[in-house]
Design an enzyme around this catalytic site. Structure first.
Site, PDB file in Angstrom:
ATOM      1  CD  GLN A   1      29.539  58.904  43.265  1.00  0.00           C
ATOM      2  OE1 GLN A   1      30.778  58.519  43.906  1.00  0.00           O
ATOM      3  NE2 GLN A   1      29.373  60.259  42.765  1.00  0.00           N
TER       4      GLN A   1
ATOM      5  CD  GLU B   1      30.734  62.618  47.805  1.00  0.00           C
ATOM      6  OE1 GLU B   1      31.246  62.662  48.700  1.00  0.00           O
ATOM      7  OE2 GLU B   1      30.261  61.618  47.392  1.00  0.00           O
TER       8      GLU B   1
ATOM      9  CG  ASP C   1      27.068  60.580  46.234  1.00  0.00           C
ATOM     10  OD1 ASP C   1      25.821  60.412  46.497  1.00  0.00           O
ATOM     11  OD2 ASP C   1      27.445  61.521  45.443  1.00  0.00           O
TER      12      ASP C   1
ATOM     13  N   GLY D   1      47.564  59.658  63.416  1.00  0.00           N
ATOM     14  CA  GLY D   1      47.680  58.539  64.287  1.00  0.00           C
ATOM     15  C   GLY D   1      49.067  58.877  65.049  1.00  0.00           C
TER      16      GLY D   1
END
Length: 423
Positions: free
Chosen positions: A16, A138, A167, A244
């Site tokens: 991948q 991954e 990946d 945030g």
């Protein structure tokens, strides 16, 4: 004209991370020659859903490429590979440490064959440091790069994200590095080695969490819905907090199924209008003037109550209806889109982000489209190649081999596995 027309890439990547990078570059117009051993990329047969056909795992990551099989264990195959190196601008690989070296093609030798070539390598943890020889995957990259420790709810286990940031995220980083090195090679005539580690890429994508890690040395994190305090050390998991300066969270909507949620960000500028809209329906008509929510600081202190009120309002609406109400108030929001939602979404289809293709083995299938939109050279997405489909074409058009030479190399086993010895 395609943006990368004239750039030729020798792609030895598999699975991948690397194929994500080379597919993007192919969509930008590069001639990507996928070099496979005679058995082929392992993902051709992995998670196969159509008998005898390349799997979706392979087809969705290898569009717009040409495939050639090369037996790198034969002298003839190594010579073909050497000749291809001389014609290419970039070579890419994501083998384990030392694999190419054992074939006799170290970076030093590759650079000697073609001094201008750029070589891109994806490793789990890079070629230096105590983790260099470890195997990666991954979810291992997400674990070791900081993503898992900051994903989930405080009292629950850490979670991986459904997006393949280890990946595919690493593949995107490699594409940037290769294009930068290619630009330099065009100016200087000298290529260079470009390395991207999966762990490093995940860390880069967790940059906001490392911001908060340093903020914790000076005080708490008031925007977090979970308790934080100065010098607590690691950044905590905080569920669906926005991360945030503005407060954000996912709100459950009717009919309260698995994906009947709307993500809402409550900005300072929209609170008063939002409060006026929801207040009467949740039996708090004076919500817009309530001192508990008068400023961002007060809303942070009382955010659990604020989200309770917004959730109560949302009970009457589905996620699309609620989105329409909030969009009219300029409140940033978006429904939690399932794969089924996205596959049939008018916006997605209109931006060519869900594209139907035809394949000689599997018939009609769909691929995620090109996310980078170039006005003068839009991507034209073509199907992935079958194993070795372009071997003769590449030998003839790229290497200018004669029919006789191609025949001789085939007889010598340059492109196929040697016959099994009789028992």
């Amino acid at each position: 004209m395609e943006a990368l027309k004239g750039v030729r890439i020798l792609d030895m990547t598999h699975v991948q991370a690397g194929p994500t990078c080379s597919q993007l570059l192919a969509w930008l117009g590069a001639d990507v020659i996928k070099v496979e051993n005679p058995v082929g990329d392992a993902t051709r047969g992995q998670l196969r859903d159509v008998p005898g056909a390349d799997s979706l795992y392979f087809t969705m990551l290898n569009c717009n490429k040409r495939s050639i099989t090369v037996n790198m264990k034969s002298d003839e195959g190594k010579q073909v590979f050497t000749d291809l190196l001389a014609t290419c601008d970039i070579i890419m690989e994501n083998f384990g440490p030392g694999v190419l070296d054992r074939f006799g093609f170290s970076w030093e030798r590759i650079h000697g064959i073609n001094p201008k070539i750029v070589m891109g390598s994806i490793k789990g943890f890079g070629s230096s440091g105590p983790y260099a020889d470890f195997k990666a995957y991954e979810n291992v990259a997400q674990a070791m790069g900081g993503a898992m420790s900051t994903t989930g709810v405080p009292d629950g286990p850490p979670y991986v994200t459904g997006a393949q940031i280890g990946d595919s995220g690493t593949g995107l980083h490699l594409a940037i590095g290769l294009l930068a090195a290619l630009r330099q090679a065009e100016r200087t005539g000298q290529g260079q080695y470009v390395e991207v580690a999966m762990m490093d890429g995940v860390m880069n994508l967790c940059r906001v969490k490392f911001r908060d890690h340093q903020r914790l040395t000076r005080g708490d994190l008031p925007e977090y819905s979970v308790p934080t305090y100065q010098d607590m050390g690691e950044v905590p998991r905080a569920g669906n907090d926005s991360g945030g300066g503005q407060l954000g969270n996912a709100i459950h909507c009717k009919p309260h199924g698995a994906n009947d949620w709307l993500y809402i960000v409550v900005q300072e500028a929209v609170w008063e209008d939002l409060a006026r809209r929801i207040g009467p329906e949740v039996h708090v008509p004076g919500l817009a003037a309530d001192p508990r929510f008068a400023s961002i600081g007060e809303r942070r202190k009382n955010q659990q109550l604020m989200w309770t009120l917004i959730n109560k309002f949302a009970e009457k609406y589905n996620k699309r209806e609620l989105m329409e109400i909030l969009n009219a108030l300029d409140v940033p929001c978006g429904p939690i889109m399932s794969t089924e939602d996205l596959a049939g979404d008018e916006h997605v289809r209109g931006r060519d982000m869900w594209v139907e293709l035809d394949h000689p083995q599997r018939g009609k299938w769909w691929n995620v489209g090109m996310p980078i939109k170039l006005s003068a050279s839009p991507a034209v997405i073509q199907r992935s190649p079958t194993l070795g489909e372009h071997t003769d074409e590449i030998l003839h058009e790229v290497l200018h081999y004669s029919k006789e030479k191609i025949s001789s190399l085939k007889s010598a086993g340059a492109f196929s596995l040697p016959p099994k010895k009789a028992a």
